[in-house]
Scaffold this motif. Structure first.
Motif, PDB file in Angstrom:
ATOM      1  N   LYS A 161       6.750  -5.744   6.595  1.00  0.00           N
ATOM      2  CA  LYS A 161       7.193  -6.784   7.523  1.00  0.00           C
ATOM      3  C   LYS A 161       7.592  -8.056   6.778  1.00  0.00           C
ATOM      4  CE  LYS A 161       4.420  -5.197  11.399  1.00  0.00           C
ATOM      5  NZ  LYS A 161       3.208  -5.429  12.198  1.00  0.00           N
ATOM      6  N   ALA A 162       6.832  -8.401   5.738  1.00  0.00           N
ATOM      7  CA  ALA A 162       7.086  -9.633   4.985  1.00  0.00           C
ATOM      8  C   ALA A 162       8.457  -9.629   4.312  1.00  0.00           C
ATOM      9  CB  ALA A 162       5.998  -9.854   3.942  1.00  0.00           C
ATOM     10  N   VAL A 166      -3.912  -2.828   5.420  1.00  0.00           N
ATOM     11  CA  VAL A 166      -2.785  -3.127   6.321  1.00  0.00           C
ATOM     12  C   VAL A 166      -1.834  -4.121   5.656  1.00  0.00           C
ATOM     13  CG1 VAL A 166      -2.140  -4.177   8.533  1.00  0.00           C
ATOM     14  CG2 VAL A 166      -4.043  -2.556   8.422  1.00  0.00           C
ATOM     15  N   SER A 167      -2.387  -5.123   4.981  1.00  0.00           N
ATOM     16  CA  SER A 167      -1.547  -6.110   4.297  1.00  0.00           C
ATOM     17  C   SER A 167      -0.695  -5.481   3.208  1.00  0.00           C
ATOM     18  CB  SER A 167      -2.410  -7.212   3.682  1.00  0.00           C
ATOM     19  OG  SER A 167      -3.022  -7.968   4.696  1.00  0.00           O
ATOM     20  N   ALA A 168      -1.251  -4.479   2.533  1.00  0.00           N
ATOM     21  CA  ALA A 168      -0.535  -3.830   1.432  1.00  0.00           C
ATOM     22  C   ALA A 168       0.502  -2.825   1.909  1.00  0.00           C
ATOM     23  CB  ALA A 168      -1.529  -3.133   0.513  1.00  0.00           C
ATOM     24  N   GLN A 221      -8.116  -4.985   6.573  1.00  0.00           N
ATOM     25  CA  GLN A 221      -7.055  -5.992   6.488  1.00  0.00           C
ATOM     26  C   GLN A 221      -6.299  -5.890   5.167  1.00  0.00           C
ATOM     27  OE1 GLN A 221      -9.318  -9.542   7.257  1.00  0.00           O
ATOM     28  NE2 GLN A 221      -8.702  -9.579   9.405  1.00  0.00           N
ATOM     29  N   ALA A 222      -7.003  -5.582   4.076  1.00  0.00           N
ATOM     30  CA  ALA A 222      -6.338  -5.452   2.773  1.00  0.00           C
ATOM     31  C   ALA A 222      -5.387  -4.263   2.768  1.00  0.00           C
ATOM     32  CB  ALA A 222      -7.373  -5.301   1.663  1.00  0.00           C
ATOM     33  N   SER A 227      10.432  -3.193   7.636  1.00  0.00           N
ATOM     34  CA  SER A 227       9.468  -2.413   8.406  1.00  0.00           C
ATOM     35  C   SER A 227      10.103  -1.331   9.286  1.00  0.00           C
ATOM     36  CB  SER A 227       8.590  -3.336   9.260  1.00  0.00           C
ATOM     37  OG  SER A 227       9.371  -4.057  10.173  1.00  0.00           O
ATOM     38  N   GLY A 266       2.055  -4.701   6.532  1.00  0.00           N
ATOM     39  CA  GLY A 266       2.213  -6.155   6.377  1.00  0.00           C
ATOM     40  C   GLY A 266       3.234  -6.504   5.311  1.00  0.00           C
ATOM     41  N   ALA A 267       3.183  -5.779   4.195  1.00  0.00           N
ATOM     42  CA  ALA A 267       4.144  -6.028   3.112  1.00  0.00           C
ATOM     43  C   ALA A 267       5.565  -5.673   3.562  1.00  0.00           C
ATOM     44  CB  ALA A 267       3.751  -5.225   1.880  1.00  0.00           C
TER      45      ALA A 267
END
Length: 64
Positions: free
Chosen positions: A13-14, A5-7, A2-3, A18, A10-11
């Motif tokens: 997309k935020a 993917v978030s970095a 998850q870390a 993306s 996910g980042a």
């Protein structure tokens, strides 16, 4: 996982980029590292760098 993917995706997309970055796909910009060991097995494996790529071009190692 998850870390990581978030970095990455996910980042992207935020901040709404993306379509250009965040995952390794044809047509996207990419800066990435290739590791010799799986970081999902042990996060310390993020230190086992085989190569670094910026904009799709391999960065020469310091010792070359």
């Amino acid at each position: 996982m998850q870390a990581l993917v978030s970095a990455t995706s996910g980042a992207a997309k935020a901040v709404n980029i993306s379509k250009e970055v965040g995952t390794l796909e044809k047509g996207k910009l990419a800066d990435f590292v290739v590791l010799t060991a799986n970081p999902l097995d042990d996060i310390k494996n993020t230190r086992t760098i085989e190569s670094v790529w910026i904009g799709g071009a391999r960065v020469p190692a310091k010792n070359q």
